[in-house]
Design an enzyme around this catalytic site. Structure first.
Site, PDB file in Angstrom:
ATOM      1  CB  ALA A 130      -0.923   0.003   1.222  1.00  0.00           C
ATOM      2  CB  CYS A 131       1.851   3.918  -1.825  1.00  0.00           C
ATOM      3  SG  CYS A 131       0.977   3.984  -3.409  1.00  0.00           S
ATOM      4  CB  THR A 132      -0.399   8.305  -0.737  1.00  0.00           C
ATOM      5  OG1 THR A 132       0.711   8.476   0.147  1.00  0.00           O
ATOM      6  CG2 THR A 132      -1.450   9.365  -0.419  1.00  0.00           C
ATOM      7  CB  ILE A 192      -2.999   4.858   2.951  1.00  0.00           C
ATOM      8  CG1 ILE A 192      -1.860   3.822   2.889  1.00  0.00           C
ATOM      9  CG2 ILE A 192      -3.340   5.174   4.409  1.00  0.00           C
ATOM     10  CD1 ILE A 192      -2.172   2.502   3.539  1.00  0.00           C
TER      11      ILE A 192
END
Length: 231
Positions: free
Chosen positions: A174-176, A217
């Site tokens: 996961a990232c932004t 996220i």
């Protein structure tokens, strides 16, 4: 030893806002680099009465790393290895019921501000640390765009992952914002992101159960799923 030799002004246009999109390598700088805004670059052939910034440097860009591979190549491998994209609610269910771990690859500072409960943080990009001629040139280039916390690929990313997870671990990266492998009219090959780059590196290094958080996220928080912070 290579060294930064000069910074010289060169023609450009009047000032305009610049919002560079995310790329595998935030900035690519060769021995002579001209930095202009997107608008200025389009007008280059139309006018010679502009001022810009040329960095003349003996700094040499290091050899391309796997993370800097073309997105098309990355996407092909992700699809070949059947890396699945899941939404936030499905990710939460997998975490809760199937022992999946959420691997948050955002910078440490962002992770501490808030992250999915139980997530593990290993940043795929970090603040530029070294002071070689190449690193100095990159710092100057970032500063030109008003960015004083330039980042670079974390060379210890895979080593850190391997210290925490074995090759059979169930991982949701996961990232932004997440990016996507799904084609669309505007993005026929999807859109690259930090989490998809991380997923590519994981499968390239033998990880077998890699999923990707679609929407990132941001959607996890939007769905008000369990989260925590480190103050």
């Amino acid at each position: 030893m290579a060294a930064l030799t000069s910074i010289t002004p060169t023609p450009t246009s009047s000032s305009s806002s610049v919002c560079p999109n995310f790329r595998t390598s935030p900035l690519t700088i060769s021995s002579t680099i001209t930095l202009t805004s997107a608008q200025a670059s389009k007008q280059r052939l139309a006018s010679k009465n502009r001022r810009g910034l040329i960095i003349r440097s003996a700094a040499t860009k290091p050899a391309k790393s796997p993370a800097e591979e073309e997105w098309k190549v990355k996407r092909e491998l992700l699809l070949e290895k059947r890396v699945r994209s899941v939404d936030a609610k499905e990710a939460f269910r997998l975490q809760k019921e199937n022992n999946f771990v959420i691997l948050d690859v955002r910078p440490v500072a962002e992770f501490k501000e808030g992250h999915p409960t139980g997530a593990v943080n290993i940043q795929i990009y970090r603040l530029i640390k070294e002071w070689t001629a190449w690193d100095i040139a990159r710092r100057v280039a970032f500063a030109f765009f008003g960015i004083f916390s330039g980042t670079e690929e974390n060379p210890e990313f895979i080593q850190s992952v391997e210290s925490k997870f074995d090759k059979d671990a169930k991982i949701i990266v996961a990232c932004t914002t997440g990016g996507t492998m799904k084609p669309s009219q505007n993005l026929p090959e999807g859109q690259q992101s930090r989490s998809l780059i991380a997923a590519y590196l994981l499968v390239l290094n033998g990880y077998k159960n890699v999923f990707h958080l679609e929407g990132g996220i941001y959607t996890w928080f939007k769905e008000e799923l369990p989260s925590e912070s480190e103050e």
